[in-house]
Design a protein around this motif. Structure first.
Motif, short mmCIF file in Angstrom:
data_model
loop_
_atom_site.label_atom_id
_atom_site.label_comp_id
_atom_site.label_asym_id
_atom_site.label_seq_id
_atom_site.Cartn_x
_atom_site.Cartn_y
_atom_site.Cartn_z
N THR A 85 11.94 -63.21 22.41
CA THR A 85 11.61 -61.97 23.11
C THR A 85 10.17 -62.01 23.60
O THR A 85 9.86 -61.58 24.72
CB THR A 85 11.81 -60.76 22.17
OG1 THR A 85 13.18 -60.71 21.77
CG2 THR A 85 11.43 -59.46 22.87
N ALA A 86 9.27 -62.55 22.78
CA ALA A 86 7.88 -62.69 23.19
C ALA A 86 7.74 -63.61 24.40
O ALA A 86 6.88 -63.40 25.26
CB ALA A 86 7.04 -63.19 22.03
N ALA A 87 8.60 -64.64 24.49
CA ALA A 87 8.57 -65.52 25.66
C ALA A 87 9.04 -64.79 26.91
O ALA A 87 8.66 -65.16 28.03
CB ALA A 87 9.45 -66.74 25.40
N GLY A 109 5.70 -70.18 18.62
CA GLY A 109 7.14 -70.19 18.57
C GLY A 109 7.65 -71.54 18.11
O GLY A 109 6.95 -72.56 18.19
N GLY A 110 8.90 -71.55 17.59
CA GLY A 110 9.48 -72.77 17.07
C GLY A 110 10.70 -73.23 17.85
O GLY A 110 11.14 -72.59 18.82
N LEU A 111 11.27 -74.33 17.39
CA LEU A 111 12.39 -74.95 18.10
C LEU A 111 13.62 -74.06 18.15
O LEU A 111 14.40 -74.12 19.11
CB LEU A 111 12.73 -76.29 17.44
CG LEU A 111 11.67 -77.38 17.50
CD1 LEU A 111 12.24 -78.68 16.94
CD2 LEU A 111 11.18 -77.61 18.92
N TYR A 112 13.85 -73.23 17.12
CA TYR A 112 15.04 -72.38 17.12
C TYR A 112 15.00 -71.38 18.28
O TYR A 112 16.03 -71.10 18.90
CB TYR A 112 15.17 -71.65 15.79
CG TYR A 112 15.58 -72.52 14.62
CD1 TYR A 112 16.17 -73.77 14.82
CD2 TYR A 112 15.37 -72.09 13.32
CE1 TYR A 112 16.54 -74.56 13.74
CE2 TYR A 112 15.75 -72.87 12.23
CZ TYR A 112 16.32 -74.11 12.45
OH TYR A 112 16.70 -74.89 11.38
N ALA A 113 13.84 -70.82 18.56
CA ALA A 113 13.73 -69.89 19.68
C ALA A 113 13.97 -70.61 21.01
O ALA A 113 14.63 -70.06 21.91
CB ALA A 113 12.36 -69.22 19.68
N ARG A 171 17.45 -71.67 25.86
CA ARG A 171 18.18 -72.56 26.78
C ARG A 171 19.68 -72.31 26.74
O ARG A 171 20.35 -72.33 27.77
CB ARG A 171 17.85 -74.02 26.50
CG ARG A 171 18.54 -74.64 25.31
CD ARG A 171 18.58 -76.16 25.35
NE ARG A 171 19.40 -76.66 24.25
CZ ARG A 171 20.70 -76.90 24.34
NH1 ARG A 171 21.34 -76.71 25.47
NH2 ARG A 171 21.38 -77.35 23.30
N ILE A 172 20.22 -72.06 25.55
CA ILE A 172 21.65 -71.84 25.42
C ILE A 172 22.06 -70.54 26.12
O ILE A 172 23.10 -70.46 26.76
CB ILE A 172 22.07 -71.83 23.94
CG1 ILE A 172 21.89 -73.23 23.33
CG2 ILE A 172 23.52 -71.39 23.77
CD1 ILE A 172 22.00 -73.26 21.82
N SER A 173 21.20 -69.53 26.02
CA SER A 173 21.55 -68.22 26.58
C SER A 173 21.71 -68.25 28.09
O SER A 173 22.46 -67.45 28.65
CB SER A 173 20.50 -67.18 26.18
OG SER A 173 19.25 -67.45 26.78
N TRP A 215 21.95 -67.32 18.50
CA TRP A 215 22.11 -65.88 18.67
C TRP A 215 21.20 -65.46 19.82
O TRP A 215 20.03 -65.82 19.86
CB TRP A 215 21.72 -65.13 17.39
CG TRP A 215 22.07 -63.67 17.45
CD1 TRP A 215 23.28 -63.09 17.17
CD2 TRP A 215 21.19 -62.58 17.79
NE1 TRP A 215 23.23 -61.73 17.33
CE2 TRP A 215 21.95 -61.39 17.71
CE3 TRP A 215 19.85 -62.50 18.17
CZ2 TRP A 215 21.41 -60.14 17.99
CZ3 TRP A 215 19.32 -61.25 18.44
CH2 TRP A 215 20.09 -60.09 18.35
N CYS A 216 21.77 -64.73 20.78
CA CYS A 216 21.04 -64.38 22.00
C CYS A 216 20.36 -63.03 21.86
O CYS A 216 21.03 -62.00 21.70
CB CYS A 216 22.00 -64.37 23.20
SG CYS A 216 21.20 -63.92 24.75
N HIS A 217 19.05 -63.03 21.94
CA HIS A 217 18.29 -61.79 21.83
C HIS A 217 18.50 -60.89 23.04
O HIS A 217 18.29 -59.68 22.96
CB HIS A 217 16.80 -62.11 21.68
CG HIS A 217 16.19 -62.76 22.90
ND1 HIS A 217 16.50 -64.06 23.27
CD2 HIS A 217 15.33 -62.29 23.82
CE1 HIS A 217 15.82 -64.36 24.37
NE2 HIS A 217 15.11 -63.31 24.73
#
Length: 772
Positions: free
Chosen positions: A474-476, A649-653, A658-660, A725-727
């Motif tokens: 979300t911050a991105a 931020g980390g790799l999970y974000a 990218r997936i979203s 999981w898509c924010h």
């Protein structure tokens, strides 16, 4: 027997892998094969293998290959006259807790996608198939009817006989003492009976491989560990048709063996063996008993099979097996020496996969390219430091237990950690980073709110870090975030000719222009070798950027594609790499005097740090990629934060982002079994029968991690390749491939009812076509 002066291929090692390679080379028409065994066939680790043959694997390709292995073992006797002892017995895995049950339900869904005969069965079904086993504490079983077992020595002898029938020579009691090497190319071997020239040499020496490779500058990360099992005296009434029983929550397995019960373990803390080197005279040998180590397994076995209380123990056995850092075998041509191939480090599954590995290695040697779907086994995937004795000692302690651990999504090794740290490591740690290991680098996966919660809690449901990664994503979208990609592989390509060739490999024929581009490299068959980013600084300098640990894979591929090796430098440790994402990134850069809003690559300074800054976007979030010298990385990050960069931020974000939006990545979606058209990266003349799709669950239910089945009107049509999981949407999302013989298009996607095959039942999903 006098050795020939010259052959096409020399194979070093006469275990099941070496003999299988020889057999399959002759099947491909390469009959001028010489296999050399220092003592006798099978005398290393093959002879004491348990001999189980399980067919279901984690990918469709490997499942097909293990099916091939079973079929080969069934048919070898008819071909060669040598019995293998192969018997189809089936297998049952017991679930003793909910977590294991969910793992088995996911495996059952995977089997349905592969058309494999596997199913969840009740306790009553287990009792019918194996009445001797106590299952009062079990929840259910996972039954695979096609699994079998084979006699490892007889099977190896059958492969050897088949190889001889095809023209190969197999010579025992001849030791290979060295390699003939000219200008980085292997030209043959030196033996106790004289030299032999060869076009290819295959090192299939099992646990001796690391020492032999090291003597010639070849890095092979494998280490022997002790492996324990026991065999009873004959037990009256023990059913000959007893399935192979696995109880991974107790680290145990059981099988009927000629009227006896064999039971063994893959314990959680293994015992590395022969750290100073494998004895040269080791031949059909066992290791000293360690009853204290085996006693917990025996205690569990007595409860699981009470008939053991009155059965005599004929044999307590302890023998070595070799293991690798990631649990996959070391296969293929070495990056250090051309024409030297390796096939070792089978992690207890040498017999189980012997047919498949022999076939794939034979094709690799014959075609001089890696077979499709085999990248995870390529020996070039490892960094040289990972073959060091201390690293392998520490990792091997964990290696056996991992094989029977619950296969949690996002599972991280806990051993052999901390050796490689990013320049920002202490900053990340101070911000409560949860670290993962990538090619030995400690990389931030996600940042916890506080130190007390900075621990991953494994689950097949929604894991504890999801909301933290969602906040970073979300911050991105709304602010500015620094993602530290300094562990990414970095190759510097120098010279105008080499840089132009690099761009042509990615399909760009125009003169190179400064900037950041994505390149998809293709195999000889037109499928996707890999996808990388190319940061072009000038017409005579560019950087190949890819996921951690791919330096040697990509160097080898570039050299094979015609770029001179001396034009390529590995510079991963020399440079930091930041990805800055978010609408406030320009403001941050302007605040440190590094410019803003530029649409092209630029040179700038961040504080005292000279940097290359290139505009980019990830997952719909705009930003820049920053390349700078490692010694300035910590200072540059501090300078950016002081200017208003709000968080890390980390790799999970990044995965969620990218997936979203449906951005495929290597190796999850892009690999050498995939055509560019299938991944939506190119237009094809024919309709796609397999295509990449974006997936969103209709409700915020459960979690998607990859390898979930995709159903259309209840029929299996594909698998997810990655999940998050898509924010932005508030539901689990995924990417995956679906297939339809009449074509995959928007009309087909809108005509069916799609769902995801999840533990507990299918969950409705919405699918959309990616690209194309």
């Amino acid at each position: 027997m006098a050795l020939p002066a010259q052959v096409s291929t020399v194979i070093i090692g006469g275990g099941i892998i070496g003999c299988s390679i020889a057999y399959h080379l002759t099947k491909l028409g390469i009959r001028d094969v010489l296999l050399l065994e220092r003592r006798q066939l099978c005398c290393g680790t093959t002879w004491h293998s348990v001999g189980s043959v399980a067919e279901l694997r984690g990918t469709r390709r490997m499942t097909e290959l293990t099916r091939y292995t079973a079929e080969l073992y069934r048919n070898l006797e008819a071909e060669t006259g040598q019995a293998t002892g192969y018997k189809k017995s089936g297998s049952i895995m017991l679930a003793l807790n909910r977590e294991r049950l969910m793992e088995m339900e996911r495996a059952a869904a995977l089997a349905r996608q592969f058309g494999h005969d596997a199913e969840m069965i009740s306790l009553a079904d287990i009792r019918d198939r194996c009445p001797q086993v106590v299952i009062d504490d079990a929840l259910a079983g996972f039954y695979i009817s096609s699994d079998g077992r084979t006699n490892p020595v007889d099977t190896t002898q059958a492969l050897a006989k088949g190889a001889r029938m095809g023209g190969a020579k197999i010579v025992e009691n001849v030791e290979v003492t060295g390699l003939q090497v000219v200008n980085g190319e292997v030209r043959g071997v030196l033996t106790t009976e004289g030299p032999v020239q060869a076009e290819s040499v295959v090192l299939a020496a099992g646990m001796w491989g690391r020492e032999f490779g090291a003597a010639h500058g070849v890095s092979l990360p494998l280490q022997a560990a002790e492996h324990f099992y026991a065999v009873t005296e004959p037990i009256p009434g023990l059913q000959p048709s007893m399935p192979f029983i696995r109880v991974p929550d107790e680290s145990t397995y059981y099988k009927e063996d000629a009227g006896k019960l064999l039971f063994g373990c893959l314990e959680k803390r293994a015992k590395p063996w022969a750290l100073d080197g494998i004895p040269k005279d080791f031949c059909f040998d066992s290791l000293p008993e360690d009853f204290d180590h085996f006693e917990p397994i025996l205690t569990a076995a007595l409860k699981r099979f009470p008939l053991l209380e009155t059965a005599g123990i004929q044999l307590f056995f302890n023998g070595p097996e070799s293991f690798t850092p990631d649990g996959n075998a070391l296969m293929g041509e070495t990056p250090e020496l051309r024409n030297l191939f390796v096939a070792c480090g089978l992690n207890t599954v040498g017999v189980m996969t012997g047919g498949a590995m022999g076939l794939m290695m034979a094709e690799w040697i014959a075609n001089r390219r890696r077979p499709e779907g085999f990248a995870e086994y390529d020996v070039a995937r490892f960094s040289p430091f990972q073959s060091r004795r201390s690293y392998m000692r520490d990792r091997t302690v964990e290696a056996l237990g991992v094989l029977y651990d619950v296969g949690w999504p996002n599972r991280e090794h806990v051993s052999a950690r901390g050796g490689r740290r990013l320049p920002l490591h202490h900053q990340h740690k101070g911000a409560h980073a949860i670290f993962g290991s990538r090619a030995g680098w400690e990389v931030p996966l996600v940042f916890a709110p506080d130190a007390e919660r900075a621990v991953l809690q494994p689950s097949y449901g929604r894991q504890n870090w999801v909301e933290w990664a969602a906040a970073e994503a979300t911050a991105a979208d709304e602010e500015a975030v620094l993602f530290d990609l300094s562990a990414d592989a970095k190759l510097r390509v120098m010279g105008a000719e080499a840089v132009a060739a690099l761009h042509r490999l990615g399909g760009q024929n125009a003169p190179p222009q400064p900037g950041l581009t994505t390149a998809v490299w293709l195999t000889a068959t037109g499928k996707i070798e890999t996808a990388v980013r190319i940061l072009t600084v000038g017409n005579d300098e560019a950087y190949v950027l890819s996921v951690p640990g791919t330096e040697r894979l990509h160097r080898k591929w570039l050299a094979g594609a015609g770029i001179a090796p001396d034009a390529i430098q590995t510079v991963t440790s020399a440079h930091g790499l930041f990805l800055l994402l978010g609408p406030k990134v320009d403001e941050c850069l302007a605040g440190v005097g590094a410019g803003q809003g530029a649409a092209e690559l630029r040179m700038a300074e961040i504080g005292y740090a000279p940097a290359v800054i290139a505009p980019t976007s990830v997952g719909g979030a705009r930003g820049v990629l920053v390349l700078l010298d490692s010694e300035f990385a910590a200072h540059a990050a501090e300078t950016l934060r002081a200017a208003g960069l709000v968080r890390q931020g980390g790799l999970y974000a990044l995965e969620s982002l990218r997936i979203s939006v449906g951005e495929p990545a290597w190796p999850n979606e892009l690999g050498d079994t995939v055509m560019p058209q299938e991944a939506g990266l190119a237009q094809g003349k024919m309709p796609r029968t397999t295509a990449l799709v974006g997936i969103a669950l209709a409700t915020d239910t459960g979690a998607l991690y990859g390898a979930e089945g995709i159903l259309c009107d209840g029929r299996p049509v594909g698998l997810t390749s990655s999940g998050a999981w898509c924010h932005r949407r508030g539901v689990p999302v995924a990417l995956g491939f679906v297939s339809n013989s009449d074509g995959v298009d928007a009309a087909w996607l809108s005509s069916g009812s799609f769902s995801i095959d999840m533990p507990g039942g299918p969950v409705k999903a919405h699918l959309r076509l990616i690209g194309g």
